[in-house]
Enzyme design. Structure first.
Site, short mmCIF file in Angstrom:
data_model
loop_
_atom_site.label_atom_id
_atom_site.label_comp_id
_atom_site.label_asym_id
_atom_site.label_seq_id
_atom_site.Cartn_x
_atom_site.Cartn_y
_atom_site.Cartn_z
N THR A 1 -52.18 2.23 32.19
CA THR A 1 -51.95 3.39 33.06
C THR A 1 -52.96 4.48 32.73
O THR A 1 -53.43 4.55 31.59
CB THR A 1 -50.57 4.04 32.81
OG1 THR A 1 -50.52 4.48 31.45
CG2 THR A 1 -49.43 3.14 33.13
N ASP A 2 -53.27 5.31 33.70
CA ASP A 2 -54.03 6.50 33.35
C ASP A 2 -53.08 7.37 32.51
O ASP A 2 -51.85 7.25 32.62
CB ASP A 2 -54.50 7.27 34.59
CG ASP A 2 -55.63 8.25 34.23
OD1 ASP A 2 -55.81 8.54 33.03
OD2 ASP A 2 -56.31 8.73 35.14
N TRP A 3 -53.65 8.23 31.70
CA TRP A 3 -52.84 8.96 30.69
C TRP A 3 -51.71 9.77 31.33
O TRP A 3 -51.96 10.71 32.10
CB TRP A 3 -53.77 9.85 29.85
CG TRP A 3 -54.20 9.17 28.57
CD1 TRP A 3 -54.06 9.67 27.30
CD2 TRP A 3 -54.79 7.87 28.41
NE1 TRP A 3 -54.53 8.75 26.38
CE2 TRP A 3 -54.97 7.65 27.02
CE3 TRP A 3 -55.15 6.85 29.29
CZ2 TRP A 3 -55.51 6.47 26.51
CZ3 TRP A 3 -55.69 5.68 28.79
CH2 TRP A 3 -55.86 5.50 27.41
#
Ligand code: BGC
Length: 815
Positions: free
Chosen positions: A228-230
């Site tokens: 996932t993106d952060w």
């Protein structure tokens, strides 16, 4: 499964624990089973490994690393092999810093010139972006670690990036927004991919089964790991079911528990988790191999020289009247512009690199053969007007043969987390240019911007060299082009429209509230300007050289096109020849032509080289929404060889047999798409294209605020406290800008204003959990005391729990 044996020895808790971070940058380890953790680091143009305080906003310093030119710059080199070389050097530095996964390259399309992160992306064309990215990935992974291509997908605006729903038709998705990723997967063989923050057609990308399973794993055969993106995870279980193996950063175990419960309750089968763990283990084990060997170091000087070479090959000569460039030896130059003293060499946000060294143009000039009559800053970097600075610059300009004017965009304007407001460079720089023109008309502009700008002033200057964001060695690279030691060979990887209003997504960018509609469909960048016959300032693929090239002898067969290029000038040079293909049939709407190949060749003066560009699976294909497959339309195709998209030098044609698929569209119902004038598509026509009603694009101001609503929506909250907080935030933003603290103001936009409520839990490493977010939401929705008491109760429960759990306590302390 490759690691069935180890997995069979793992408890359910252990398996779940592997699927989320241990802290901000590391994945979880299991010492009992000798499973180590991976270190993940940004980024795309240099390593940003944070040894102490961690953040994803580029706030805290990182270990020094070579700052290479950003992707927008490198794309102008049109050199896949150069991409691979940068990748190799990035990989070496990553290994020297013990990084397992390098978070880059970013390959989103430049749908609109104002997207705040355009400086981090390659191009408006998926073929070019995909090919160069594949080079980066091969280079990075040749060092034994993993690249992580991002942000998958349709993350083309920064405004509300964590909650915006991108509405796009399937064909455009495939042909424009996914092709670069497809090339990165199939040709680059990336081992990991970062899902984007946004939704795609109503579902968060990392939960989107169609995207993640049907396309990524099914059609492209991707067998790596999706990260996932952060802070971008929404429903963790849905994400895992869609094949999103790793959530970052840590949530201190909160979402692991959700996974365990989902298996216990039967929402998810344990085999799904096992498969994710299997792929994760593969990434962990294969990227730690390299660290079993002795530790490696790198030569800062050598890497700096490579960064310079890359910058040199990426500089674009946009204008050169009277051949004012290269500068003759002994020319007396006035160096004007703040950027000469303080180079603008990278963008802001998570990609920010702490360079190993940095030269400015003034230092470089001291060592050159030019005579400098002096330096004046000429303007205040952040836009404040100063008559005095202009006067001093004009005085200096009078004494020189040539003015070298260093202008561009400052670092606070091109930043992650927020989009640009317009395509202009600040007025005070234009005022300076106008004043200089009155005293000395030999003006050479040296531009530093990471994305396209308007240039209403261009007639007043004799030459323009665009260095984009050239990395830590950008200034010396520029000097070598000015002097002629290097012949510029960069060509633009994006179109420069005359006016921002001309851009096809002008009416639909950015999506402000719930969604953004990609009404222009396949007509982005040159695909639109070219088809709709709109004049532009500089076309896609454009760039001058100090020499000239002549094209001849085109020959086409079913596999390739061959032609000759002769260097007709007096100096050696590199030419980027571009293959465009146009379909003669008008049955299916398409851009007039599309890039399907390119080649960069070095040619000595008087020499002729034969160039071959092979056709591939993408040369004639289009995505048919009826058969839901790539098809080929039976037709004659124009084979065009150009020095730019607007400078076609050779034409031939070829008949291609089709795959016989039924026609996907009813022409009468899609007039804008068939004419290519797709900048102003009505709602009804767009709905016909996507085959459904578009979702309501504005917030329901009466609805209570929920997890996925952003803090900006507090302006409509029932609770006075939330409205008050909203006004405080907007005031702080306004005030910080007013007093010149634009970077800090940007951080407010990025990390607070556009953050969805769930993000508070996802981003704080366990300090705030979801039950506490419930309390915050109660407050926002007008139940102040109830919400506050809920919040405090949950907080005290969390602390009690933490006291009994040392691991979580450590994470909280660190964050
Ligand atoms: C960015 C990513 C980056 C990550 C970690 C996010 O905000 O969108 O590109 O890799 O932070 O810094």
């Amino acid at each position: 499964m490759k690691y069935a044996e180890i997995i069979s020895r793992m408890t359910l808790e252990e398996k779940a624990s592997l699927t989320s971070g241990k802290d901000f940058w590391q994945s979880m380890d299991i010492a009992r089973l000798n499973i180590g953790s991976m270190f993940l680091s940004d980024g795309p143009h240099g390593i940003r490994k944070q040894a102490a305080a961690a953040d994803h906003l580029g706030l805290n310093p990182s270990i020094p690393a070579t700052c290479f030119p950003t992707s927008a710059t490198v794309a102008n080199s049109w050199n896949e092999a150069l991409g691979e070389e940068i990748g190799e050097y990035l990989g070496r530095e990553a290994v020297a810093q013990k990084v397992n996964v390098l978070l880059g390259p970013g390959i989103n399309m430049k749908r609109n010139p104002l997207c705040g992160r355009n400086f981090e992306y390659f191009s408006e064309d998926p073929y070019l972006a995909g090919k160069i990215a594949a080079g980066y990935i091969r280079g990075i992974q040749s060092q034994g670690i993993s690249a992580c291509v991002k942000h998958f997908c349709v993350n083309n605006q920064e405004e509300r990036r964590m909650a915006i729903d991108t509405v796009v038709d399937e064909r455009t998705l495939r042909e424009v927004y996914l092709t670069a990723f497809e090339i990165a997967v199939k040709e680059g063989k990336t081992k990991s991919i970062m899902s984007s923050y946004n939704l795609l057609n109503g579902t968060y990308t990392n939960e989107n089964v169609h995207l993640m399973y049907d396309i990524l794993r099914g059609e492209w055969g991707f067998n790596g790991v999706v990260i996932t993106d952060w802070g971008g995870s929404n429903d963790r279980v849905a994400g895992l079911i869609a094949g999103n193996e790793l959530e970052m950063p840590t949530t201190a175990g909160e979402t692991n528990e959700e996974i365990i419960q989902a298996i216990k309750s039967g929402r998810m089968k344990e085999e799904v988790l096992d498969q994710c763990v299997d792929r994760l283990l593969d990434l962990i084990f294969t990227t730690e191999e390299i660290y079993k060997e002795s530790s490696s170091e790198f030569s800062k000087e050598k890497h700096h020289r490579i960064a310079q070479k890359v910058a040199e090959e990426s500089i674009v000569l946009l204008k050169n009247d009277e051949n004012i460039l290269p500068l003759k030896k002994g020319t007396q130059v006035a160096i004007i512009g703040d950027f000469a003293e303080k180079p603008r060499y990278q963008g802001a946000g998570s990609s920010i690199v702490n360079p190993t060294m940095l030269h400015n143009s003034l230092d470089c000039f001291k060592e050159s053969e030019f005579i400098s009559v002096g330096y004046e800053s000429g303007f205040e970097r952040y836009g404040k007007k100063s008559k005095k600075k202009i006067e001093k610059a004009c005085e200096l300009a009078k004494k020189a043969d040539v003015i070298l004017l260093y202008i561009g965009l400052d670092e606070a304007t091109e930043a992650e987390g927020l989009d640009r407001q317009d395509m202009k460079i600040p007025d005070n720089q234009i005022d300076l240019l106008n004043a200089l023109y009155e005293v000395n008309q030999n003006i050479v502009v040296i531009l530093s911007c990471g994305s396209a700008i308007e240039m209403p002033w261009i007639k007043k200057v004799k030459a323009v060299l665009h260095g984009y964001l050239g990395g830590q060695a950008g200034s010396s690279a520029m000097l070598r082009v000015l002097s002629g030691e290097v012949n510029p060979s960069g060509k633009l990887a994006e179109t420069y429209p005359l006016h921002y209003e001309d851009t096809p997504s002008f009416d639909n960018f950015p999506g402000k509230e719930v969604s953004v509609e990609y009404r222009e469909a396949v007509y982005i960048g040159y695909r639109y300007y070219d088809t709709a016959n709109i004049d532009v300032l500089f076309p896609f693929g454009y760039g001058l050289s100090y020499t000239t090239f002549e094209y001849s002898d085109i020959k086409v067969n079913k596999d390739k096109v061959t032609f000759k290029i002769r260097n007709t000038g007096t100096v050696p040079g590199m030419e980027v020849a571009q293959l465009y293909v146009g379909c003669r049939s008008k049955e299916i709407f398409r851009p007039k032509k599309e890039l399907k190949g390119f080649a960069k060749v070095f040619i000595d003066p008087g020499e002729t080289k034969t160039v071959t560009i092979p056709f591939d699976d993408k040369t004639f294909r289009y995505f048919n929404v009826k058969t839901n497959k790539w098809e080929v339309e039976q037709s004659d195709y124009k084979i065009l060889i150009g020095a730019s998209s607007d400078d076609i030098r050779l034409i031939d044609s070829i008949f291609i047999e089709g795959t016989g698929a039924p026609l996907p569209y009813n022409k009468e119902l899609l007039p804008s798409y068939y004419s290519g004038k797709a900048n102003n598509v009505g709602k009804e026509e767009f709905e016909t294209l996507i085959g459904r009603k578009v979702p309501v694009s504005t917030w329901d101001r009466k609805k209570p605020i929920g997890y996925n609503d952003t803090i900006a929506q507090c302006q409509y909250a029932k609770g006075w406290f939330a409205r008050f907080a909203f006004h405080m935030i907007t005031f702080a933003y306004w005030f910080l800008r007013k007093i010149g603290k634009r970077m800090t103001a940007n951080v407010i936009m990025m990390s607070i204003y556009h953050m969805p409520f769930r993000g508070i839990a996802r981003m704080t490493g366990g300090v705030v959990n979801m039950p506490m977010v419930d309390g915050i939401l109660m407050i926002a929705n007008g139940h102040f005391f109830k919400g506050l008491s809920h919040l405090l109760k949950e907080r005290s429960k969390l602390i009690k729990g933490i006291r009994s759990d040392e691991t979580i306590a450590k994470v909280i302390k660190e964050s």
